[in-house]
Design a protein around this motif. Structure first.
Motif: not given
Length: 618
Positions: A448-456
């Motif tokens: 989830x952290x990876x997804x959040x950082x990758x998108x933003x």
């Protein structure tokens, strides 16, 4: 382009168009509610609330809902709806991070295996309730020991229980451990013993039910949830009304909600609140993204986000009233404090609450209702897990698998049933605890952290907000942007560090897991984390140039990233869809609908913003 190439491209477009959508207006909303409102709302939230400050626990609970729950929920829905892709193919947004999608599938696969085993236990108790007298009501059965004591009616004249009661075991506890699990036939996790054929058949039935409900994808599961997502509320209301009318019910409710504000000074309470929000909403499992991918492009997921997240929180609180009102009655009947009868997880569902049912008139009826409620709660979540796996893989191989989606779904169910057979052995509970503790622990937080950082950070918060503007007609406000950029990932990182620092080995009752089992569990969690750098390596190797150039190319969105239908592609997404024949998809929209709607006005505004940004950069 040769005629054969043109045919291949047209076929690609046809598959994108034939992916399917929800067939009813409420299918998506009810599916999300059914997915989020699961077993944890009944057997985890009430226990977490009373052990972490009672009513005071609601303060960190709703704060964490605002910081993590709602923003991450909306982010996942937005990704799925904008792209109409599953958890793997959605990483066209940034192929460098496709390993996060593979990690999601691994986590969901492991969870689906043991989650259906829990549904098998529920089915076992459901069938056992179809009798005039519940089998766990009395001692004297072949599975009972000399320690078995029927606690009901064992109070002395002063209303106090005999002093030696603590060395006895209730009939419901022995029924669960010695008959249902038959755990005495196992020497530990390393020697699970033989298969319990009654549990094996219940597990088979559970997988058959799941398969039949997802047979036609969201077209079939979207109709089943009209019952499975709403009927639990009817039963919960019945249990609540029955519970609060019992003598001693207020004692349990008071114990559940009495605020103990000094608990708010403990970091553990805030961590427990964040964990409850994180796992209850199902963020990171891919289910929300998968469900949203079957929406129409302009579905109002902003509204749906608040309906589902707040509804989930209210359901958890109501479930606490239903559970603790009965536990209050039970504590009064037994003459012991509420905290001595309150448990969490399987202990509540399969030991304490069934024992409380035996104290009520028409006990088989109330027992059947309770376990039928658990069955419907569990099935909704299981539908989402399986649909996530099937959608993710078929989106990757649409030519081969999408026409045979039903057969592929069946093969997945058969494979998972065979892998779950170890959970039906005498020592199956040990394996279930190991899977529960490690399959979706720190690995899920990393995803989830990876997804959040990758998108933003990599894709860009401005570009992501522009995509949402194109889809919904407005941009997310400061609250969402602040949470996506800072608050949500920071909170999850703090949770991750805390969970690692406070690591405790797995245990089940008095049984301590051996070192090799702990190592296996840790490796299970690490494997999902390692898929992220492995995916990065594959993405970089597929590019050309220096290492930095490869990283830049792999982190950029794929050429065909964007809305799946041509008429929804505007601005930078014009004519990037495979097989696109029109340079202006907006004109397709105008021809189709006979004019310009509010969404077309939004598309024009987005195009204008992009043009202005490009001019300012020149």
């Amino acid at each position: 382009m040769t005629p054969s190439d043109q045919g291949d491209v047209d076929l690609d477009v046809d598959f994108a168009a034939d992916r399917g959508n929800w067939t009813g207006k409420l299918d998506f909303l009810l599916s999300c509610i059914g997915y989020c409102v699961g077993l944890g709302n009944v057997w985890r939230f009430p226990y977490r609330a009373y052990t972490n400050g009672g009513g005071a626990f609601l303060v960190p609970y709703f704060l964490m809902l605002a910081i993590c729950g709602i923003p991450l929920f909306f982010l996942e829905l937005s990704l799925g709806q904008f792209s109409s892709l599953g958890p793997l193919a959605v990483w066209k947004i940034s192929p460098l991070f496709k390993g996060a999608g593979a990690a999601t599938l691994l986590i969901v696969g492991l969870v689906a295996i043991y989650y259906n085993a829990i549904i098998a236990y529920v089915l076992f108790y459901l069938f056992a309730s179809l009798t005039s007298a519940l089998p766990w009501e009395h001692c004297g059965n072949w599975w009972n020991t000399d320690l078995c004591l029927e606690h009901r009616g064992s109070k002395d004249g002063n209303g106090a229980l005999p002093l030696n009661l603590t060395s006895t075991v209730s009939p419901s506890e022995e029924y669960w451990s010695r008959y249902v699990l038959h755990i005495q036939g196992s020497q530990g996790i390393g020697s699970p013993g033989g298969i319990r054929w009654n549990l094996c058949l219940c597990l088979l039935l559970a997988w058959v039910i799941v398969f039949l409900c997802i047979l036609k994808g969201v077209k079939s599961s979207g109709k089943v949830v009209y019952f499975t997502a709403t009927f639990p509320y009817v039963i919960l209301l019945m249990l609540l009304v029955r519970g609060v009318t019992l003598p001693g019910a207020w004692k349990g409710i008071q114990f559940y909600l009495t605020p103990q504000f000094h608990h708010l000074l403990s970091s553990k309470v805030w961590v427990e609140a964040a964990l409850q929000i994180f796992y209850s909403l199902g963020v990171g499992f891919g289910g929300l993204l998968t469900f949203a991918s079957y929406n129409t492009f302009h579905q109002n997921i902003y509204r749906d986000t608040f309906i589902v997240t707040l509804g989930n929180a209210i359901t958890s609180i109501l479930a606490g009233f239903a559970i603790f009102s009965v536990l209050g009655y039970m504590s009064q009947e037994l003459g012991v404090p509420v905290d001595q009868v309150a448990k969490a997880g399987p202990g509540l569902a399969f030991v304490v609450y069934p024992q409380a049912m035996t104290m009520l008139p028409l006990s088989p009826f109330w027992s059947f209702l309770f376990f039928f409620m658990l069955l419907t709660l569990g099935l909704d979540s299981q539908f989402a897990f399986l649909e996530t796996i099937v959608t993710a893989v078929t989106d990757e191989f649409p030519y081969y698998l999408r026409p045979k989606k039903a057969v592929f779904s069946g093969l997945i169910c058969v494979a998972m049933y065979l892998m779950g057979l170890v959970l039906t052995t005498d020592g199956g509970m040990y394996w279930l605890v190991l899977l529960d503790d490690y399959s979706a622990s720190f690995g899920l937080m990393v995803v989830v952290v990876t997804t959040c950082l990758a998108v933003t950070r990599v894709y860009g918060i401005q570009r992501f907000c522009r995509d949402i503007h194109m889809m919904l007609g407005f941009k997310p406000g400061l609250y969402f942007r602040a949470c996506w950029l800072f608050l949500s990932p920071a909170t999850l990182l703090a949770l991750l560090v805390y969970s690692i620092a406070k690591y405790q080995p797995s245990e089940y009752g008095s049984y301590r897991f051996p070192a090799w089992a702990e190592l296996l569990g840790i490796l299970m969690g690490l494997l999902s984390c390692l898929m992220i750098p492995a995916g990065m390596l594959v993405a970089v190797l597929r590019e050309e140039g220096s290492l930095w150039e490869r990283l830049q190319q792999a982190s950029r969105p794929a050429m065909d990233w964007g809305p799946s239908l041509e008429e929804n592609r505007t601005g930078m997404y014009v004519a990037t869809l495979a097989g696109s024949q029109s340079p202006k998809p907006l004109m397709v929209h105008m021809r189709k609908y006979g004019g310009i709607t509010s969404f077309e006005n939004t598309a024009i505004e987005v195009d204008r913003e992009i043009a202005e940004e490009e001019e300012s950069m020149m």
